[in-house]
Design an enzyme around this catalytic site. Structure first.
Site, mmCIF file in Angstrom:
data_model
loop_
_atom_site.group_PDB
_atom_site.id
_atom_site.type_symbol
_atom_site.label_atom_id
_atom_site.label_comp_id
_atom_site.label_asym_id
_atom_site.label_seq_id
_atom_site.Cartn_x
_atom_site.Cartn_y
_atom_site.Cartn_z
ATOM 1 N N SER A 31 73.275 35.818 50.426
ATOM 2 C CA SER A 31 72.488 34.698 50.934
ATOM 3 C C SER A 31 71.458 35.162 51.961
ATOM 4 O O SER A 31 70.306 34.719 51.952
ATOM 5 C CB SER A 31 73.411 33.649 51.554
ATOM 6 N N GLU A 342 81.710 27.363 47.921
ATOM 7 C CA GLU A 342 81.811 28.645 47.235
ATOM 8 C C GLU A 342 83.159 29.330 47.466
ATOM 9 O O GLU A 342 83.542 30.238 46.723
ATOM 10 C CB GLU A 342 80.687 29.569 47.686
ATOM 11 N N ARG A 414 83.177 34.573 41.000
ATOM 12 C CA ARG A 414 84.262 34.084 41.844
ATOM 13 C C ARG A 414 85.508 33.725 41.036
ATOM 14 O O ARG A 414 86.613 33.698 41.586
ATOM 15 C CB ARG A 414 83.776 32.912 42.697
ATOM 16 N N LYS A 439 77.498 40.511 40.132
ATOM 17 C CA LYS A 439 76.511 39.506 40.528
ATOM 18 C C LYS A 439 76.284 39.528 42.036
ATOM 19 O O LYS A 439 75.151 39.437 42.510
ATOM 20 C CB LYS A 439 76.984 38.124 40.075
#
Length: 457
Positions: A31, A342, A414, A439
């Protein structure tokens, strides 16, 4: 050759024969890296990103900006901090990227993969380019919503062709500038819609005023991260957090400064390693954990403590480390995860191993992520013997004895790490396509096996 192509189709998740004891160096935040790249590309002067994440999502962002004309030069520091461990592809977390802005141009095609930050942050940037910019990506990217960004950019003066889909593929016809001004959007599906407009807003002629008009707004910490990084780059930002109007963010038009930014470790990617300590009754230390951060992953300290562990900060000559310790018992929780959605897959995996039921709420938007994470978690945990049901906005998890089996990932990083957590204490779990973790977390399988060997990563 991609990370996923060198991994076996089914990866036997390592089983922990005892308590995990390890120090794990976690790569940089996706991020922060991708926001930092966008802001550096739009700055009026060169800047640095130090210890950036090299993963599929961040490399897609870098390559997209290069295609638009931005120079990104990669170097490796020989005198980096203690977090300079080499990764399997030969890069190091001591790496630095020099970002040299230039005139943005088309025609060009941008591959977004399945990266939400790339598909949402770059269309506003493309409005500032001279010429058309086409955006395309993985098949799943076509199913992820972009309508709020597309509609907002049109209101602000952009011309975009998407055949009225509200999703990829699409073409932004850049005119070298965008008028900007006020716009209303519904960001209920993703806070990235707000961040996308704010990140480029300082370069719009009138700046931008983003008013969220939806019923909910998930992942607020990510918007706070965007605001903090904009201010650090010299932008003037008004926001609700500092006395501004509720659900309204304003970025004034003006030049952005080139920064020398050191990227924090990705705290969300630290989740499986902290979970390993929790579910095995062990101890895991993560170096360079920031004492103050806008990363949603920082909530793990409180969440995993409530589930039965404890954590403490330790100051060393190299910086601050976080040590998380499990007690051997795992407690169920009732959590609103709307700000930290998340983290849901990893929390669900731990909750499936707890001594009491859990309810995870506020995450209906996860149905629109890399996969429908609520449906996927329900199916995969239940196929290992669990008892998970979907609710309108989350999951209810009743722990049951689990058994081995294939844990499908749906090309979702995830999901792969969630299955690996379960595999630590449930023998015979096999992870389908563990390489999808590239990723955001390069070389996860090696980091995981090194952790179990006590060698760190």
């Amino acid at each position: 050759m991609t990370e996923s192509s060198v991994q076996p189709a089914l990866w036997p998740a390592p089983y922990a024969s005892g308590a995990v004891e390890a120090t794990v160096t976690v790569p940089g935040s996706k991020s922060v890296t991708n926001r930092g790249l966008v802001l550096a590309a739009l700055a009026a002067e060169p800047g640095w990103l130090r210890r950036p994440l090299r993963s599929r999502d961040s490399l897609l962002m870098a390559e997209a900006l290069r295609a638009l004309g931005v120079r990104i030069e990669e170097t490796v520091s020989s005198s980096s901090s203690a977090s300079s461990a080499a990764t399997a592809d030969g890069t190091t977390t001591g790496e630095a990227w020099r970002v040299i802005p230039s005139g943005l141009h088309g025609p060009v095609t941008v591959d977004v993969g399945n990266a939400g930050t790339v598909m949402r942050f770059l269309p506003p940037v493309a409005t500032l380019a001279d010429g058309p910019v086409r955006f395309d990506g993985d098949p799943r990217s076509y199913e992820r919503p972009l309508h709020s960004v597309i509609d907002a950019l049109r209101v602000l003066g952009a011309r975009i062709d998407d055949d009225n889909r509200g999703s990829l593929p699409l073409t932004v016809h850049g005119g070298g500038a965008l008028e900007g001004g006020p716009v209303e959007i519904d960001a209920s599906a993703s806070s990235q819609f707000v961040s996308a407009l704010l990140l480029s807003g300082a370069r719009f002629n009138q700046g931008v005023e983003v008013r969220h008009v939806g019923a909910t707004l998930p992942s607020l910490p990510h918007i706070r991260m965007t605001v903090d990084m904009l201010r650090a780059a010299g932008a003037q930002v008004d926001e609700p957090e500092t006395g501004g109007e509720p659900n309204v963010w304003r970025v004034s038009s003006g030049a952005l400064l080139g920064r020398d930014l050191t990227v924090e470790p990705d705290l969300s990617n630290a989740q499986p390693f902290l979970a390993a300590a929790l579910v095995t009754g062990g101890r895991v230390t993560v170096p360079d954990w920031p004492v103050r951060t806008t990363q949603p992953g920082d909530a793990l300290r409180e969440i995993f403590t409530a589930m039965g562990g404890s954590c403490e900060f330790t100051e060393t000559a190299e910086g601050t480390s976080l040590t998380f310790t499990g007690t051997g018992r795992i407690h169920g929780v009732d959590l609103d995860l709307s700000e930290v959605g998340e983290l849901t897959p990893g929390i669900a995996a731990v909750a499936a191993l707890a001594d009491s039921p859990s309810t995870l709420r506020g995450v209906a938007h996860l149905r629109l992520h890399e996969t429908d994470r609520l449906a996927a978690l329900t199916k995969e945990i239940n196929e290992l013997g669990g008892d998970v049901t979907e609710t309108a906005d989350g999951l209810h998890i009743r722990p049951r004895p689990l058994h081995g089996g294939v844990f499908h990932t749906y090309e979702d990083h995830r999901m792969a790490t969630a299955g690996s957590i379960i595999g630590l204490v449930v023998n015979g779990v096999e992870i389908e396509n563990v390489g999808t973790t590239a990723k955001t977390l390069p070389d996860f399988p090696r980091m995981w096996t090194d952790m179990l060997a006590g060698a760190g990563a």
